[in-house]
Design a protein around this motif. Sequence first.
Motif, short mmCIF file in Angstrom:
data_model
loop_
_atom_site.label_atom_id
_atom_site.label_comp_id
_atom_site.label_asym_id
_atom_site.label_seq_id
_atom_site.Cartn_x
_atom_site.Cartn_y
_atom_site.Cartn_z
N LEU A 290 -4.30 1.58 1.95
CA LEU A 290 -3.49 2.49 2.07
C LEU A 290 -4.21 4.03 1.69
O LEU A 290 -3.82 5.03 2.41
CB LEU A 290 -2.46 2.23 1.13
N LYS A 294 -4.21 7.08 4.34
CA LYS A 294 -3.36 8.25 4.37
C LYS A 294 -3.93 9.32 3.13
O LYS A 294 -3.22 10.59 3.38
CB LYS A 294 -2.16 7.96 3.57
N ALA A 317 0.38 -3.92 5.47
CA ALA A 317 1.33 -3.45 6.69
C ALA A 317 0.55 -3.23 8.16
O ALA A 317 -0.16 -2.44 7.73
CB ALA A 317 2.18 -2.08 6.28
N ILE A 320 -0.57 0.21 8.76
CA ILE A 320 -1.91 0.67 7.94
C ILE A 320 -3.36 0.39 8.74
O ILE A 320 -4.25 1.18 8.69
CB ILE A 320 -2.03 0.14 6.50
N SER A 471 9.99 -4.66 -3.57
CA SER A 471 9.05 -4.06 -2.69
C SER A 471 8.74 -2.71 -3.02
O SER A 471 9.53 -1.83 -3.45
CB SER A 471 9.88 -3.90 -1.14
N ASP A 472 7.69 -2.29 -2.89
CA ASP A 472 7.03 -0.89 -3.10
C ASP A 472 5.81 -0.41 -2.49
O ASP A 472 4.98 -1.43 -2.31
CB ASP A 472 6.71 -1.08 -4.99
N GLU A 473 5.94 0.54 -1.82
CA GLU A 473 4.97 1.03 -0.94
C GLU A 473 3.48 0.95 -1.54
O GLU A 473 2.69 0.38 -0.97
CB GLU A 473 5.25 2.49 -0.32
N ALA A 474 3.30 1.75 -2.69
CA ALA A 474 2.12 1.80 -3.27
C ALA A 474 1.47 0.44 -3.90
O ALA A 474 0.54 0.23 -3.85
CB ALA A 474 2.13 2.90 -4.37
N GLU A 477 4.52 -4.99 -4.48
CA GLU A 477 5.66 -5.28 -5.18
C GLU A 477 5.60 -4.86 -6.78
O GLU A 477 4.45 -4.65 -7.27
CB GLU A 477 5.75 -6.94 -5.40
#
Length: 543
Positions: A290, A294, A317, A320, A471-474, A477
């Motif tokens: 990630l 980004k 993902a 990514i 769920s958590d982007e960074a 989970e």
Amino acid sequence: MIYQSKFGAAAIPETLDVHSVVFSKDKYNSSSTALIDAVSGTRVSFKQLLQSIDALSAALYASLAFKKWNVVAIFSPNHIQYPTIVHAVLKAGGTVSPANPSYSVNELAFQLKDSGAKYLFVHPAVLETALAAAQKVGIAEKNIILLDEPSVVVPGPSRRTINQISAANKVPAPVVKLTREEIMQRPAYMCYSSGTTGLPKGVETTQYNVIANTWQYDAYQKKSREVMAGDVWTGVLPFFHIYGMVVSCHIGFHQSCAVVVFPKFDLTNWVNSLVKYNVSGAHIAPPIALAMAKHPMLDDYKFPKLRWMMSGAAPLAPEIIHAVHKRLGVVVNVGYGLTETSPVTHLLPASLALKYPNSIGLMIPNIEARIVNPDTGKDVEQGQEGELWVRGPNVMKGYHNNAKATADCIDKDRFFHTGDIVKVDENGMFYIVDRLKELIKCKGFQVPPAELEAYLLEHPAIADAAVIGRSDEACGEVPRAFVVLKPNVKCTDTEIIEFIDAKVAPHKKLRGGVEFVAEIPKSASGKILRRILRTQDAANLKK
Ligand code: 4UV
């Protein structure tokens, strides 16, 4: 239906030990670099590494009264001495049990006691926790050895470092020969995993299991032609976790690659080191991918030598994979595995990653799989979802002192039930679609809900509790608690979060928050119905 690996089966040796597989004879005189300290730049050649392994292996017997199959715990961030301890213990015929250096006293004490550790190798930075845990479980002071000199004065008796005990000893190491039976049956590694349910358990991994996975990985790579001898790899994944342990402390050396050792992931040090040490391959977890996709800092960097990255331990993902490729021109491979499978079972190579970015790829050599309806125990039709069962030489022996948990996940045909829900397409590509088991993964680290639930129930205001992953982007989970308070008591979510914070490693903190509920949904047999909580939570999030 039993799915077979498209890569066939490699012949896995049954009488060689890990040391002779990982370190071929020529490495004893090799001045090629085996390890680079990413912070200090210190380099260790294969010759030096092997000398230090031999010296420590000898000192274990001569100075520490070590005996075959004693358990040696390691409590340290990644460090250039780490592979020395692992291989010295293996060569001496012992068992290594590496622990997460961010563990609290209680978490470490649990592992030390459960594994039966007699010795503890500790980094000075985490000595205080280690001493408190060692005292709780009765590990003798003289059996606590430091990886390095402390940078500040540490209270208490002066403690010996690896270098001191190795240098002080003049007695050569006894020749420890492992029999075929010992190589194949004795637990040589004990990493901890909660498996499909309950508290962390010691995963008994034999030398044969790790040799098999090294061999399988090798055979696969020769077919996919992605990794070359002389590569420089990163050792940023934690060595206490089976993924970092096997790729950075075994496969890299086996393939004569140098491993750049990072004590932690720090973006500035990471990108500078990729350039400075001409890194060509990086085993990573999704949070690093990630950042590579980004983070604005990457705009100022080019990595001309970086050819591949491999992400595993948690879902990555697809966007990514595409974003990293667009930005850096590097395709992120994906690996899937478990502590219980030593670890890799599936790999998605660069040649397929852009076409199937949401897949975990193909079974590696020697792996067989079934996809089974968990309710009926019958194989599902191809293309349908079911629990992934895998069989192969890398499947663990079992859980330490836990025949019931072992029997619950390894069946009479030696298929290991992963607790992951998958499907497979007509090309043999596997896709993870859900998780049947309780496990939560925060940044790729295991968070066993049962452990947090047990801690929550210690709180005087809490009558019942359940923990799920949100769920958590960074982080992938984060754990979220559902709590039933005792009648007529008052307690805030902040109090509960702080109560848990004091007891657990950072990745287990209740970052997903606390929700007060009237009751926890349970089955007739009293099992928490986590799926209901997960569905409700996802619906509430959408509101
Ligand atoms: O027991 P564990 O903590 O073990 C691991 C091991 C991971 C890998 C991955 C690639 C490699 O090449 C390698 O050597 C080791 O994470 O957790 C096992 C659970 O993590 C999830 C899945 O739920 C497993 O049961 N998991 C692991 N890899 C992936 C994954 C993945 N690529 N995608 C989705 N979930």
